[in-house]
Each structure stands twice: as C-alpha cells, then as structure tokens.
Design an enzyme around this catalytic site. Structure first.
Site, PDB file in Angstrom:
ATOM      1  N   PHE A  52     -25.360 -25.353  -2.175  1.00  0.00           N
ATOM      2  CA  PHE A  52     -24.801 -26.694  -2.333  1.00  0.00           C
ATOM      3  C   PHE A  52     -23.416 -26.741  -1.696  1.00  0.00           C
ATOM      4  O   PHE A  52     -22.532 -25.972  -2.064  1.00  0.00           O
ATOM      5  CB  PHE A  52     -24.741 -27.035  -3.820  1.00  0.00           C
ATOM      6  CG  PHE A  52     -24.116 -28.362  -4.152  1.00  0.00           C
ATOM      7  CD1 PHE A  52     -24.277 -29.464  -3.330  1.00  0.00           C
ATOM      8  CD2 PHE A  52     -23.371 -28.516  -5.313  1.00  0.00           C
ATOM      9  CE1 PHE A  52     -23.709 -30.687  -3.640  1.00  0.00           C
ATOM     10  CE2 PHE A  52     -22.799 -29.736  -5.644  1.00  0.00           C
ATOM     11  CZ  PHE A  52     -22.965 -30.821  -4.800  1.00  0.00           C
TER      12      PHE A  52
ATOM     13  N   TYR B 283     -22.797 -34.875  -7.499  1.00  0.00           N
ATOM     14  CA  TYR B 283     -23.877 -35.226  -8.425  1.00  0.00           C
ATOM     15  C   TYR B 283     -23.334 -35.278  -9.847  1.00  0.00           C
ATOM     16  O   TYR B 283     -22.249 -34.776 -10.149  1.00  0.00           O
ATOM     17  CB  TYR B 283     -25.010 -34.197  -8.354  1.00  0.00           C
ATOM     18  CG  TYR B 283     -24.687 -32.910  -9.088  1.00  0.00           C
ATOM     19  CD1 TYR B 283     -25.126 -32.705 -10.390  1.00  0.00           C
ATOM     20  CD2 TYR B 283     -23.920 -31.914  -8.492  1.00  0.00           C
ATOM     21  CE1 TYR B 283     -24.811 -31.541 -11.076  1.00  0.00           C
ATOM     22  CE2 TYR B 283     -23.603 -30.753  -9.169  1.00  0.00           C
ATOM     23  CZ  TYR B 283     -24.048 -30.565 -10.465  1.00  0.00           C
ATOM     24  OH  TYR B 283     -23.723 -29.422 -11.151  1.00  0.00           O
TER      25      TYR B 283
ATOM     26  N   ASN C 167     -20.845 -28.667  -1.954  1.00  0.00           N
ATOM     27  CA  ASN C 167     -19.669 -28.881  -2.800  1.00  0.00           C
ATOM     28  C   ASN C 167     -19.323 -27.671  -3.665  1.00  0.00           C
ATOM     29  O   ASN C 167     -18.243 -27.627  -4.254  1.00  0.00           O
ATOM     30  CB  ASN C 167     -19.859 -30.110  -3.686  1.00  0.00           C
ATOM     31  CG  ASN C 167     -19.323 -31.366  -3.034  1.00  0.00           C
ATOM     32  OD1 ASN C 167     -18.851 -31.329  -1.898  1.00  0.00           O
ATOM     33  ND2 ASN C 167     -19.390 -32.487  -3.732  1.00  0.00           N
ATOM     34  N   TYR C 168     -20.232 -26.707  -3.764  1.00  0.00           N
ATOM     35  CA  TYR C 168     -19.886 -25.433  -4.390  1.00  0.00           C
ATOM     36  C   TYR C 168     -19.482 -24.469  -3.276  1.00  0.00           C
ATOM     37  O   TYR C 168     -20.130 -23.469  -3.020  1.00  0.00           O
ATOM     38  CB  TYR C 168     -21.071 -24.848  -5.164  1.00  0.00           C
ATOM     39  CG  TYR C 168     -21.480 -25.614  -6.398  1.00  0.00           C
ATOM     40  CD1 TYR C 168     -20.741 -26.692  -6.863  1.00  0.00           C
ATOM     41  CD2 TYR C 168     -22.618 -25.254  -7.109  1.00  0.00           C
ATOM     42  CE1 TYR C 168     -21.125 -27.388  -7.993  1.00  0.00           C
ATOM     43  CE2 TYR C 168     -23.009 -25.938  -8.250  1.00  0.00           C
ATOM     44  CZ  TYR C 168     -22.263 -27.009  -8.686  1.00  0.00           C
ATOM     45  OH  TYR C 168     -22.650 -27.691  -9.811  1.00  0.00           O
ATOM     46  N   ARG C 169     -18.410 -24.814  -2.598  1.00  0.00           N
ATOM     47  CA  ARG C 169     -17.994 -24.062  -1.414  1.00  0.00           C
ATOM     48  C   ARG C 169     -17.925 -22.574  -1.731  1.00  0.00           C
ATOM     49  O   ARG C 169     -17.354 -22.163  -2.739  1.00  0.00           O
ATOM     50  CB  ARG C 169     -16.638 -24.547  -0.933  1.00  0.00           C
ATOM     51  CG  ARG C 169     -16.432 -24.338   0.545  1.00  0.00           C
ATOM     52  CD  ARG C 169     -17.014 -25.470   1.386  1.00  0.00           C
ATOM     53  NE  ARG C 169     -16.143 -26.633   1.329  1.00  0.00           N
ATOM     54  CZ  ARG C 169     -16.569 -27.853   0.996  1.00  0.00           C
ATOM     55  NH1 ARG C 169     -17.826 -28.053   0.697  1.00  0.00           N
ATOM     56  NH2 ARG C 169     -15.741 -28.875   0.973  1.00  0.00           N
TER      57      ARG C 169
END
Length: 397
Positions: A367, A84, A369-371
C-alpha cells in the site's frame, strides 16, 4: 523538495533525506469550504482529517467522509496516496470521492481538473501527487451516514477460542453488508494460564452504519463464534464514532479533533494483501511467531463491498476485487537510539517475511500510503526509473 501536509509519512519521507533538501510545509493552507447544497467540500492540503470531520459535523449529523481513522493525518498525503477508512466497504476510498483539485505544476501555473486534463487528474488520485507537482486543494463529495451508527470492540485471546473466531472472520468479513466494517488488531499480551506467560489477543473493532439490534443480528448470523451481544455495542453519532476509533473517550468534546499534534512514539510499518484464506493450522503458527517476535503486531482490514466494485484502473490505486483483506504490520517504541530502532524494525521485517506464503505474489503487493523503504529507493540519477520500478510494481502492480 519535500512536501508535507501532516507529516505522517511512516518512513519520514516528507521531512527526512540523506542529501540537502527543503520542506514545503502546507500547514497554513488548511481552509475547508463546505457547500451543503451540492454536498461538496473544497479542502486544502494542509488540513488534517480531524478538522475536516469536525467542520462537516458542525453543519450536518447525516454527512461524513470515507477517510482515515487517525484525525491528525494530513489531507494532502492521505488523499494523494489513496487513503482509506472504516467506511471504505460502503463508499470506497478518498480518491473515489474526489471530483476536482487545484494543482500547481513545475512552471508555477495553477490548474483545476479541466485545465490539467483527465490524465493528470487520474494520476493525483492515488499515484502520490508529489511526483507531478503540488496539490493545493481537493474538491470532495460528502457521503450520507445515519444519525445513529454503532461501534463495538470485543477482545478475545487464544484461551477464548480466538483462532476459530479469526478463521470464521476471514471467510465472511469481505462478504458482510457494505455498511459493516470489522477490523482485527492482533497483538501479544501476558497470560496467567499459558506456558511461557504470553498469549495472542485479537481485538474485533467495528463500525456499522445502522442500529445495534440490526448489527447484532448480522453478526450472529455471519460470525456467531464471536458471540456479540447488544451490551457490547455503543450507539452514537458518526462524529463520535471517530473518537471511539481513535481511542478517545466517546463523550469527549468533539473539538478535540482539531488537535494537530500526533503521537510522539517511534514506529515502523509494512503492508501486505491477502487473497486466499489462511489455513487454520497456519494461523496457529502465526500466533507462535508473533509471541516470539513480540511486540510486533498486525492489523487486518477487510475488503469487499464497494472496493470490489470499482475497477482496478479507475484510479492509480489498483488493490480492488480479489483482495480479502489488507495487513498492516506495526511496531511502536518510545526509547530513542539507532540500536533500539533497528531491533524493532527487524522484528517487523521478520514477521513480514514469515507471512510470505500467505499473501499476494508476483508481485507481492503493498500500500503506497504505508511508505516502506525496505521495498526500495531511488537516487534521482540516470538509474532512477529502474530503481523506482522495483517498488512501483509493488505499490501499483
């Protein structure tokens, strides 16, 4: 096998493991093939966002792409996890603007959208493509941007009425015109007037796809407590707004975006989604907790707009309508060593735990992508599905 495009995985999962492994580094696969007639781009997975933005800007002042604000992030991981940026309220996510892909399956066969089928094409747009194979390239659609956009950064502390302004922001940020994105960065700074010597600072950072006069009018109607004036605003091109958002001098040569070297600090990140406004008294409690846990920070990214219009099942990224904003928890540090790392990681965990009453529940969403391995890991054995389900529900509901 670890697949790495830019190496920005927050918990290092693209290049770290406790068992023997090898890295498939996509570094040399970073061509960018732009077709202005169809307003599409084939971009290989090893390119970084800065390269993509720069190449678009070479050909057009009125086109852009709605992806992240950090130019050293790799296209491959960013796109596959539902990346994003500050145009998501207008145009959605990266995955909402992908129209085709080249994909290698486990047997070494290369597929495009037609040959891989719609189910797999759906999965690699937000589901983390490394679970299925290797994405070589994505075909994406340009989006239109005006020749002149406006940015601002206004900082307020508790002494400047920050609590009331944040309270007003949380009630309007998701309802503002789609062209306007106002992020909050919340941290702790020194204070010469507050007992204890620390205060909370809230930085209001914005991109508006329009001119400054219109922006000031919108802000003063919807967020009057911020007191935005035209002198706070900078009118610029979209490509230079990328520099502004990256804390690069806005008059720098734009080819600085071709630099692939990321910052070298250590970090920890976590995430949450907020579905209801936080009571004002609770905000005051959050500020006190942040002062206690400094230097842990939070970033609030507003939703609404296009994000609320796209069905939660359109892609694997499910966090759409019903979310007011997303929280990113963060801590950065420069000193090496396990003891130091554990201290900063624990500060971030404590802030995340404190926020439990104010964020999504059943599941507490996160989220992809915020592993965040705090949510769980699997060991690639017979129990992998059950282990993965624990964190998969949080990422994908």
């Amino acid at each position: 096998m670890k697949i790495r495009s830019g190496g920005h995985d927050y918990d290092g999962l693209s290049y770290v493991a406790t068992v023997p492994f090898f890295v498939l580094d996509m570094f040399n696969l970073r061509s960018i093939d732009i077709d202005m007639e169809t307003e599409t781009v084939w971009v290989q997975s090893g390119a970084i966002l800065g390269e993509l933005y720069y190449r678009i800007s070479e050909l057009s002042k009125t086109h852009g792409f709605p992806a992240g604000v950090c130019p050293t992030v790799g296209v491959g991981g960013h796109f596959t996890g539902g990346g994003y940026g500050n145009m998501m309220r207008k145009y959605g996510l990266t995955v909402d603007n992908i129209v085709d892909a080249y994909f290698i399956d486990v047997n070494g066969r290369i597929h495009d959208r037609k040959s891989m089928g719609e189910d797999l094409f759906w999965a690699i747009r937000g589901g983390g493509a490394a679970s299925f194979g290797v994405v070589l390239a994505y075909k994406i659609k340009f989006v239109h941007v005006p020749e002149i956009v406006t940015v601002f950064r206004v900082e307020k502390t508790l002494e400047d009425n920050a609590t009331d302004i944040v309270d007003q922001w949380q009630h309007v940020a998701s309802k503002l015109p789609k062209e306007l994105f106002v992020r909050l960065v919340i941290d702790v700074v020194n204070s010469s007037t507050r007992t204890g010597g620390s205060t909370v600072r809230v930085s209001f950072i914005s991109l508006f796809l329009g001119d400054s006069k219109t922006l000031v009018s919108i802000m003063n109607e919807n967020l009057p407590l911020l007191g935005l004036s035209q002198s706070d605003c900078i009118e610029t091109s979209w490509i230079r707004s990328v520099l502004f958002w990256t804390d690069i001098a806005i008059d720098s040569p734009t080819d600085v975006l071709l630099n692939r070297t990321p910052s070298s600090s250590y970090l920890k990140r976590k995430s949450d989604y907020v579905k209801q406004p936080i009571p004002k008294t609770a905000l005051e409690g959050i500020w006190e907790k942040m002062i206690e846990l400094q230097p842990a920070q939070m970033i609030f990214n507003p939703y609404g707009g296009k994000m609320a219009e796209i069905a939660s099942t359109a892609t694997p990224f499910p966090h759409r309508a019903g979310n007011l904003w997303k929280i990113q928890y963060l801590a950065n540090w420069n000193q090496g060593g396990a003891e130091t790392a554990q201290r900063y990681i624990e500060l971030t965990r404590k802030l995340h735990r404190y926020m439990t009453p104010f964020v999504s529940k059943n599941p507490r969403e996160a989220f992809l992508n915020y592993r965040d391995i705090d949510l769980g890991v699997n060991h690639n054995d017979r129990g992998s599905y059950l282990e993965g389900r624990v964190y998969g529900i949080k990422y994908f509901k």
